[in-house]
Write a protein that holds these residues in place. Structure first.
Motif, PDB file in Angstrom:
ATOM      1  N   SER A 142       0.821  -1.208   0.000  1.00 15.32           N
ATOM      2  CA  SER A 142       0.000   0.000   0.000  1.00 15.32           C
ATOM      3  C   SER A 142       0.857   1.261   0.000  1.00 15.32           C
ATOM      4  N   ILE A 143       0.323   2.322  -0.550  1.00 18.48           N
ATOM      5  CA  ILE A 143       0.972   3.629  -0.518  1.00 18.48           C
ATOM      6  C   ILE A 143       1.271   4.063   0.918  1.00 18.48           C
TER       7      ILE A 143
ATOM      8  N   MET B 252      13.042  -1.642 -11.967  1.00 21.64           N
ATOM      9  CA  MET B 252      14.145  -0.809 -11.491  1.00 21.64           C
ATOM     10  C   MET B 252      13.818   0.034 -10.260  1.00 21.64           C
ATOM     11  N   VAL B 253      12.542   0.197  -9.933  1.00 20.11           N
ATOM     12  CA  VAL B 253      12.179   1.102  -8.845  1.00 20.11           C
ATOM     13  C   VAL B 253      12.418   0.460  -7.479  1.00 20.11           C
ATOM     14  N   ASP B 254      12.487   1.307  -6.449  1.00 22.89           N
ATOM     15  CA  ASP B 254      12.718   0.812  -5.091  1.00 22.89           C
ATOM     16  C   ASP B 254      11.433   0.291  -4.445  1.00 22.89           C
ATOM     17  N   TYR B 255      10.309   0.941  -4.755  1.00 21.93           N
ATOM     18  CA  TYR B 255       9.034   0.539  -4.154  1.00 21.93           C
ATOM     19  C   TYR B 255       7.955   0.469  -5.235  1.00 21.93           C
ATOM     20  N   LYS B 256       7.092  -0.528  -5.114  1.00 21.79           N
ATOM     21  CA  LYS B 256       5.904  -0.640  -5.964  1.00 21.79           C
ATOM     22  C   LYS B 256       4.695  -0.652  -5.031  1.00 21.79           C
ATOM     23  N   VAL B 257       3.826   0.357  -5.145  1.00 22.82           N
ATOM     24  CA  VAL B 257       2.697   0.454  -4.220  1.00 22.82           C
ATOM     25  C   VAL B 257       1.425   0.843  -4.969  1.00 22.82           C
ATOM     26  N   LYS B 258       0.288   0.638  -4.286  1.00 17.78           N
ATOM     27  CA  LYS B 258      -0.995   0.981  -4.907  1.00 17.78           C
ATOM     28  C   LYS B 258      -1.877   1.721  -3.918  1.00 17.78           C
TER      29      LYS B 258
ATOM     30  N   TYR C 113      -0.203  14.177  -2.346  1.00 17.80           N
ATOM     31  CA  TYR C 113      -0.709  14.698  -1.075  1.00 17.80           C
ATOM     32  C   TYR C 113      -0.434  13.763   0.096  1.00 17.80           C
ATOM     33  N   GLU C 114      -0.218  12.479  -0.164  1.00 14.00           N
ATOM     34  CA  GLU C 114       0.255  11.600   0.905  1.00 14.00           C
ATOM     35  C   GLU C 114       1.690  11.993   1.281  1.00 14.00           C
TER      36      GLU C 114
END
Length: 251
Positions: A184-185, A212-218, A239-240
């Motif tokens: 989660s974000i 390649m990214v450090d985090y994958k979130v939804k 805004y988070e």
């Protein structure tokens, strides 16, 4: 002279504009065009890696609003683009926590403009787009951004991966918005140097970029529709980031 300042036409005019360093969004060339001057323009466009489309003469007539375009029309960007490496260095030197936004081949100019507007409101240090396959900065983008396109630095790179390598070298973490994850974000610490990656309207973030990214979130979706409009999703991510950073300041 064309009534639209972001449109130029005529083979010689395009050659001179490119050689003078004007920022060209895209070049439109007539199908079947031939001749030495055309080949000179075609080579110049390829050498400069400018996005190009081969189109019927009718489209050129509509774009230029003039039949004397000689088979060549170009869209000139109303803004100057920034050098990403220099912008990263300047941002780090400012001693503020870097916040960058990467748009992975976003194609809709209205979404692009809305995102630029939100980026300006949330203190984004720079927006990064790919030279080819991305929505242009044109009059409609400017209008939708409410003028924010003149305030937020925008950088063009040959490929999104180039930006990721530069950010990694500067110890700026990358977080991609994707439905292809369980994370989660709200599990990510945005109170650190970070770049948020948003994907295109139909495909999302490119799989090669996701690797390649450090985090994958939804974002959590509680209704039946499976995705948000990209500009809305981008606003939620930004805004988070603002919420987390303001929370630290308060404490």
């Amino acid at each position: 002279m064309t009534p639209n300042p972001t449109i130029i036409f005529g083979i010689r005019a395009l050659i001179e504009a490119i050689e003078s360093g004007s920022t060209i969004n895209k070049v439109y060339l007539q199908k079947g065009l031939r001749g030495n001057l055309f080949y000179e323009l075609d080579k110049l466009v390829k050498d400069k890696k400018i996005a190009t489309s081969t189109v019927p003469i009718e489209k050129l007539n509509r774009l230029s609003k003039n039949n004397n375009h000689q088979g060549a029309v170009a869209q000139i960007s109303p803004i100057e683009f920034y050098d990403l490496e220099k912008l990263i260095e300047k941002t780090i030197e400012s001693e503020k926590i870097p916040l960058f936004l990467i748009l992975d081949q976003l194609s809709d100019v209205r979404n692009f403009g809305a995102i630029i507007r939100t980026a300006e409101c949330t203190g984004v240090n720079g927006i990064i787009i790919q030279k080819n396959g991305s929505a242009p900065v044109n009059a409609e983008t400017i209008k939708t951004s409410a003028g924010a396109a003149f305030k937020v630095p925008i950088c063009k790179v040959d490929h999104i991966k180039d930006a990721l390598f530069l950010l990694e070298a500067s110890e700026i973490k990358t977080v991609a918005a994707t439905e292809k994850t369980k994370d989660s974000i709200f599990d990510v610490n945005f109170n650190q140097p970070i770049a948020i990656v948003m994907g295109s309207e139909h495909r999302g973030v490119n799989p090669s970029v996701l690797k390649m990214v450090d985090y994958k979130v939804k974002l959590p979706l509680l209704g039946e529709i499976e995705s948000l409009n990209v500009s809305v999703a981008c606003g939620a991510f930004l805004y988070e980031t603002v919420r987390q950073r303001l929370q630290v300041v308060k404490n």
